[in-house]
Design a protein around this motif. Sequence first.
Motif, PDB file in Angstrom:
ATOM      1  N   ASP A 118     -12.181  16.817 -39.110  1.00 41.40           N
ATOM      2  CA  ASP A 118     -12.281  15.425 -38.670  1.00 41.40           C
ATOM      3  C   ASP A 118     -11.298  14.540 -39.429  1.00 41.40           C
ATOM      4  O   ASP A 118     -10.610  13.702 -38.832  1.00 41.40           O
ATOM      5  CB  ASP A 118     -13.711  14.920 -38.861  1.00 41.40           C
ATOM      6  CG  ASP A 118     -13.884  13.505 -38.327  1.00 41.40           C
ATOM      7  OD1 ASP A 118     -13.908  13.338 -37.093  1.00 41.40           O
ATOM      8  OD2 ASP A 118     -13.963  12.568 -39.138  1.00 41.40           O
ATOM      9  N   GLU A 119     -11.219  14.741 -40.720  1.00 35.16           N
ATOM     10  CA  GLU A 119     -10.290  13.948 -41.539  1.00 35.16           C
ATOM     11  C   GLU A 119      -8.839  14.180 -41.092  1.00 35.16           C
ATOM     12  O   GLU A 119      -8.057  13.239 -40.942  1.00 35.16           O
ATOM     13  CB  GLU A 119     -10.454  14.319 -43.001  1.00 35.16           C
ATOM     14  CG  GLU A 119      -9.533  13.573 -43.949  1.00 35.16           C
ATOM     15  CD  GLU A 119      -9.742  13.985 -45.392  1.00 35.16           C
ATOM     16  OE1 GLU A 119      -8.803  14.523 -46.005  1.00 35.16           O
ATOM     17  OE2 GLU A 119     -10.878  13.790 -45.902  1.00 35.16           O
ATOM     18  N   TRP A 120      -8.492  15.442 -40.879  1.00 42.35           N
ATOM     19  CA  TRP A 120      -7.123  15.806 -40.495  1.00 42.35           C
ATOM     20  C   TRP A 120      -6.755  15.299 -39.106  1.00 42.35           C
ATOM     21  O   TRP A 120      -5.681  14.731 -38.897  1.00 42.35           O
ATOM     22  CB  TRP A 120      -6.988  17.328 -40.563  1.00 42.35           C
ATOM     23  CG  TRP A 120      -5.826  17.901 -39.820  1.00 42.35           C
ATOM     24  CD1 TRP A 120      -4.521  17.889 -40.194  1.00 42.35           C
ATOM     25  CD2 TRP A 120      -5.873  18.594 -38.550  1.00 42.35           C
ATOM     26  NE1 TRP A 120      -3.732  18.531 -39.252  1.00 42.35           N
ATOM     27  CE2 TRP A 120      -4.548  18.962 -38.243  1.00 42.35           C
ATOM     28  CE3 TRP A 120      -6.899  18.937 -37.671  1.00 42.35           C
ATOM     29  CZ2 TRP A 120      -4.231  19.651 -37.067  1.00 42.35           C
ATOM     30  CZ3 TRP A 120      -6.587  19.623 -36.510  1.00 42.35           C
ATOM     31  CH2 TRP A 120      -5.263  19.975 -36.223  1.00 42.35           C
ATOM     32  N   TYR A 121      -7.673  15.451 -38.126  1.00 35.53           N
ATOM     33  CA  TYR A 121      -7.308  15.170 -36.738  1.00 35.53           C
ATOM     34  C   TYR A 121      -7.248  13.676 -36.427  1.00 35.53           C
ATOM     35  O   TYR A 121      -6.655  13.274 -35.426  1.00 35.53           O
ATOM     36  CB  TYR A 121      -8.268  15.868 -35.781  1.00 35.53           C
ATOM     37  CG  TYR A 121      -7.745  15.931 -34.360  1.00 35.53           C
ATOM     38  CD1 TYR A 121      -6.491  16.492 -34.080  1.00 35.53           C
ATOM     39  CD2 TYR A 121      -8.488  15.423 -33.293  1.00 35.53           C
ATOM     40  CE1 TYR A 121      -6.000  16.554 -32.782  1.00 35.53           C
ATOM     41  CE2 TYR A 121      -8.012  15.486 -31.985  1.00 35.53           C
ATOM     42  CZ  TYR A 121      -6.768  16.044 -31.747  1.00 35.53           C
ATOM     43  OH  TYR A 121      -6.280  16.099 -30.456  1.00 35.53           O
ATOM     44  N   VAL A 310       3.199  23.652 -30.265  1.00 36.39           N
ATOM     45  CA  VAL A 310       3.257  22.315 -30.869  1.00 36.39           C
ATOM     46  C   VAL A 310       4.663  21.736 -30.761  1.00 36.39           C
ATOM     47  O   VAL A 310       4.850  20.554 -30.428  1.00 36.39           O
ATOM     48  CB  VAL A 310       2.786  22.360 -32.337  1.00 36.39           C
ATOM     49  CG1 VAL A 310       3.078  21.040 -33.050  1.00 36.39           C
ATOM     50  CG2 VAL A 310       1.291  22.673 -32.409  1.00 36.39           C
ATOM     51  N   LYS A 311       5.662  22.577 -31.026  1.00 35.11           N
ATOM     52  CA  LYS A 311       7.059  22.114 -30.905  1.00 35.11           C
ATOM     53  C   LYS A 311       7.366  21.654 -29.484  1.00 35.11           C
ATOM     54  O   LYS A 311       8.008  20.627 -29.277  1.00 35.11           O
ATOM     55  CB  LYS A 311       8.023  23.241 -31.295  1.00 35.11           C
ATOM     56  CG  LYS A 311       8.143  23.479 -32.787  1.00 35.11           C
ATOM     57  CD  LYS A 311       9.110  24.628 -33.056  1.00 35.11           C
ATOM     58  CE  LYS A 311       9.149  24.975 -34.533  1.00 35.11           C
ATOM     59  NZ  LYS A 311       9.972  26.187 -34.792  1.00 35.11           N
ATOM     60  N   ILE A 320       2.016  19.517 -39.560  1.00 35.18           N
ATOM     61  CA  ILE A 320       0.634  19.550 -39.065  1.00 35.18           C
ATOM     62  C   ILE A 320      -0.180  20.601 -39.820  1.00 35.18           C
ATOM     63  O   ILE A 320      -1.303  20.340 -40.259  1.00 35.18           O
ATOM     64  CB  ILE A 320       0.625  19.825 -37.554  1.00 35.18           C
ATOM     65  CG1 ILE A 320       1.187  18.605 -36.800  1.00 35.18           C
ATOM     66  CG2 ILE A 320      -0.781  20.166 -37.058  1.00 35.18           C
ATOM     67  CD1 ILE A 320       1.525  18.873 -35.353  1.00 35.18           C
ATOM     68  N   GLU A 321       0.402  21.792 -39.992  1.00 35.78           N
ATOM     69  CA  GLU A 321      -0.279  22.865 -40.719  1.00 35.78           C
ATOM     70  C   GLU A 321      -0.489  22.490 -42.181  1.00 35.78           C
ATOM     71  O   GLU A 321      -1.555  22.749 -42.751  1.00 35.78           O
ATOM     72  CB  GLU A 321       0.551  24.153 -40.602  1.00 35.78           C
ATOM     73  CG  GLU A 321       0.078  25.318 -41.463  1.00 35.78           C
ATOM     74  CD  GLU A 321      -1.256  25.905 -41.052  1.00 35.78           C
ATOM     75  OE1 GLU A 321      -1.775  26.750 -41.799  1.00 35.78           O
ATOM     76  OE2 GLU A 321      -1.782  25.526 -39.987  1.00 35.78           O
TER      77      GLU A 321
END
Length: 335
Positions: A118-121, A310-311, A320-321
Amino acid sequence: MATAAIGALLGLFGPAQAQDKVINLKISLWVPPAHPLVPATQAWAADLEKASGGTIKATVFPSEQLGKAFDHYDMARDGIADVTYVNPGYQPGRFPIIAAGQLPFVFGDGKKGTQALDEWYRKYAPVEMKDTKVCFSFIHDPGSLHGKKKIVVPADLSGVKVRPAQSTIAEMVKLMGGTNVQASAPESRDALERGVADEIAFPWGSLFLFGIDKVVKYHIDAPLYTTVFTYNVNLNTYNSMSPAQKKVFDEHCTPEWAAKVSDPWTDFEANGRVKMRSLSGHEVYKLTDDQLAQWKKAVAPLYASWAEAVKKAGGNPEQIEADLQAAIRKHGAGI
């Protein structure tokens, strides 16, 4: 006069006020009423109504009453429902960024994983899901492979018909020589019962909820995968709210609420693993270090294909990773 003036000021700056137009939200879930998400979502809705002074009301519709599980993102976008429960992996390739959370062997813990996801997205949701508002994101407790045949190493999946949990697991099955059988969670028992599928990727407690325990016998005891989920909001619904109502609504779209809504489900799934171990007629088995190493090596190409997707969508997979791994480390959510 002074009292009246103070009252007027409180009316302007209080939470959600009586003068605000009452909004009646339709919340669509595709899981059955017995699923832990249903009462948890009802509790979320009740708190939203209370905090808004009764101006934001909601009705929860479980069991695909408003539409099929696969359609829930578009249902939020199009206003068929105001808030929907979305499995982004039901639509392969459409949401490549959040798919990082459903790669094999990423999360080892449901509750910590939800906080990390949740924090990341929150940084990426406004870009990837821009035609809805993402309220929060979460994962279920790590799931595994369950079936009629004992699967120990990746090669055992060759020629096997598998109902995958989401698009990344479908790619894994294909990579290992298996055949994918598409079925939503409510349709899965029927697929296994009729022999359309031999194996299923599923979380543990839900095996019992959907009656799948009746048609499978073998279970790998390893955190093979998690599935990512989002609660999505129709933009017109959100934008029709008053500033005070938006503030209340936003206060119910937080990491804390992501946990409150999903933690009961995490506990339910984790308890399912314990229950399954105690049943006769079922074999729950751990992988050896060598077998686990074979799985991790076999799924490595999935990371490369995720990065490529993703690219193509215009994202930076390395960044992102890195952001995801930082969140996982922060919350101790890895394997």
